[in-house]
Design an enzyme around this catalytic site. Structure first.
Site, PDB file in Angstrom:
ATOM      1  N   LYS A   1       1.926   2.084  -5.185  1.00  0.00           N
ATOM      2  CA  LYS A   1       2.472   1.521  -6.427  1.00  0.00           C
ATOM      3  C   LYS A   1       1.588   1.829  -7.628  1.00  0.00           C
ATOM      4  CE  LYS A   1       2.404  -2.490  -4.319  1.00  0.00           C
ATOM      5  NZ  LYS A   1       2.216  -2.130  -2.907  1.00  0.00           N
TER       6      LYS A   1
ATOM      7  N   ASP B   1       0.809  -1.224   0.000  1.00  0.00           N
ATOM      8  CA  ASP B   1       0.000   0.000   0.000  1.00  0.00           C
ATOM      9  C   ASP B   1       0.842   1.273   0.000  1.00  0.00           C
ATOM     10  OD1 ASP B   1      -2.232  -1.654   0.120  1.00  0.00           O
ATOM     11  OD2 ASP B   1      -2.253  -1.642   2.304  1.00  0.00           O
TER      12      ASP B   1
ATOM     13  N   GLN C   1       2.098  -6.112  -3.086  1.00  0.00           N
ATOM     14  CA  GLN C   1       2.525  -6.246  -1.688  1.00  0.00           C
ATOM     15  C   GLN C   1       3.837  -5.461  -1.484  1.00  0.00           C
ATOM     16  OE1 GLN C   1       1.411  -9.445  -3.403  1.00  0.00           O
ATOM     17  NE2 GLN C   1      -0.488  -8.504  -2.775  1.00  0.00           N
TER      18      GLN C   1
ATOM     19  N   HIS D   1      -4.649  -1.628  -5.766  1.00  0.00           N
ATOM     20  CA  HIS D   1      -3.829  -0.522  -6.269  1.00  0.00           C
ATOM     21  C   HIS D   1      -4.741   0.613  -6.730  1.00  0.00           C
ATOM     22  CE1 HIS D   1      -0.244  -3.461  -7.145  1.00  0.00           C
ATOM     23  NE2 HIS D   1      -0.634  -3.458  -5.897  1.00  0.00           N
TER      24      HIS D   1
END
Ligand code: GDP
Ligand code: IMO
Ligand code: MG
Length: 422
Positions: free
Chosen positions: A19, A16, A225, A44
């Site tokens: 990205k 988080d 991740q 995302h």
């Protein structure tokens, strides 16, 4: 952007980091954007022109009309969730079918994998991982135990393969005494999703990517991740089940180590973690609550509160090392705009022992902090580095010195436009 190379954009903490936003910003410079690990456990977020999308399995390069997006062999995919996600994008006017390619080698998440995820968590009692419940662990376990189903399997004799695997899962669940579940509706949607997926190019994406590289094209590998959730290098066992690190780009896309170009390591101006597991910088006080509130730190997938704390140099240094990060990207700087002082975790301490190296087990370690003055100025409307207040420049410079890596992009808000390249 490096021609004929794969640049990697990797979350280097607990996920988080932002990205999705940066991949979307970077996409115009690349020919191909590819996910190499994870599945619908990812969330995302991309915000532009007043629109907001949360992507789970589909790469964040999908909003640039002319770019090929790839779901690579290292990913796991749930056909029902993929269908829902893709349909939402189609409804918003994006044409996906010609330019979203899915690896035949990616593994399928079955409805019963999700039940197994719940069953294994329930059996863990107090030591729950706090998974996203998307069946990630059971699917990757099955990949490793060589019993899984892959996307390519839907092209030939799928019914029998599916029934065999489902029966195996049902037996495991009976043995676990976990029988109170009903997947009837879910399974129907899932099968519909399988049909829907057949209308997409299901390809040998590793061959496609390598051909593109030989032609001098550029590829951006989008991480999911973060390093601290990596199956090898994260805070095991409180991790996800894939290789989220740079090495995972090679295995998850089928590209050689010498094809990797830049490695962008993305982190926030503070830390968060969602789910269980040790988190030495966690703040249990009102400062933590304030970061959560201002940063909207609630899970994009599960809506859970994200645990918040100050930036952690022990974790960042470790992640820079295992990924070979060449450039850093700092996100959500604006969230700290109102804080009079900013703390930075420079080491961990336990039983009188101090370390700056990531310990085998971070449980029980206390964070050691240094304190810097806050900038107490709103950053969100700034469009160039020249506008930054001195205290913010000092924070950035301090981190660069401590991490021995340049911070080349600073994000000052969730919108695509609030991104400052230095
Ligand atoms: P990802 O999983 O790494 O793509 O990140 P998420 O989308 O799960 O979480 C990042 C959250 O922060 C999203 O809600 C973004 O819209 C938001 N965001 C990204 N960059 C910034 C920023 O610079 N400032 C603020 N305030 N929010 C940001
Ligand atoms: P993105 O890509 C934050 C966490 C879960 C849990 C652990 C294992 O959006 O950064 P899993 O369902 O993968 O078996 O859960 O990992 N987790 C994430 N946390 N961001 C993510 O993805 C995550 N994906 C998994 O909360 O602690
Ligand atoms: Mg996310």
């Amino acid at each position: 952007m490096s021609k004929g190379k794969v640049d990697a954009l990797l979350g280097i903490v607990f996920g988080d980091e932002g990205k999705g936003k940066v991949v979307d910003v970077f996409t115009p410079k690349y020919d191909i954007v590819a996910r190499f690990a994870g599945g619908p456990n990812a969330g995302h977020t991309i915000i532009f022109e007043g629109k907001k999308f949360v992507l789970r399995s589909i790469p964040s390069g999908i909003f640039a009309e002319d770019k090929v997006n790839i779901i690579g062999n290292g990913c796991v995919i749930a056909p029902d969730l993929f269908m829902a996600e893709a349909r939402e994008l189609e409804a918003a006017g994006y044409d996906l079918r010609s330019r979203l390619h899915i690896s035949k080698r990616a593994h399928l998440i079955l409805p019963t994998h999700r039940v197994l995820d719940r069953a294994y968590e329930a059996a863990k009692g107090k030591n729950k991982v706090g998974t996203t419940g998307k069946g990630i662990g059971p699917t990757y376990s099955e990949k490793a135990s060589r019993t899984g189903l892959r996307v390519g399997d839907i092209l030939d004799g799928f019914e029998t393969k599916y029934k065999t695997l489902k029966a195996r899962h049902e037996e495991i669940l009976r043995n676990l005494n976990y029988t109170d579940y009903d997947i009837t509706n879910e399974e129907k949607l899932w099968m519909e999703g399988v049909e829907y997926m057949r209308s997409f190019p299901l390809t040998d994406t590793e061959i496609e990517i390598n051909k593109a590289l030989r032609e001098g094209k550029s590829v951006l590998a989008e991480g999911a991740q973060g390093t601290m959730l990596d199956i090898d290098h994260g805070t095991y066992p409180f991790v996800s089940s894939s290789s989220t690190v740079c090495g995972g780009v090679c295995t998850g896309l089928g590209v050689a180590p010498n094809s990797i170009g830049e490695v962008f390591g993305i982190f926030k101006a503070y830390s968060t973690r969602v789910g269980s597991g040790p988190f030495p910088v966690e703040l249990f006080d009102e400062t933590g609550d304030k970061i959560r509130e201002i940063g909207h730190e609630y899970g994009a997938v599960t809506g859970r509160n994200r645990r918040c704390g100050w930036v952690d140099l022990v974790a960042l240094r470790y992640a820079i090392m295992v990924n070979g990060v060449t450039q850093l990207i700092m996100m959500k700087s604006d969230v700290l705009d109102t804080f009079p002082t900013i703390k930075v975790c420079v080491a961990y301490e336990k039983d009188g022992v101090r370390t700056t190296d990531m310990p085998f087990d971070t449980e029980g370690w206390q964070a050691v902090y240094e304190e810097l003055p806050g900038w107490q100025t709103e950053l969100t409307k700034m469009t160039s580095e020249a506008e930054f207040p001195q205290a913010f420049r000092n924070y950035v410079k301090y981190l660069e010195q401590q991490l021995e890596t340049p911070i080349t992009i600073l994000s000052v808000g969730p919108d695509r436009a609030q991104t400052i390249v230095r």
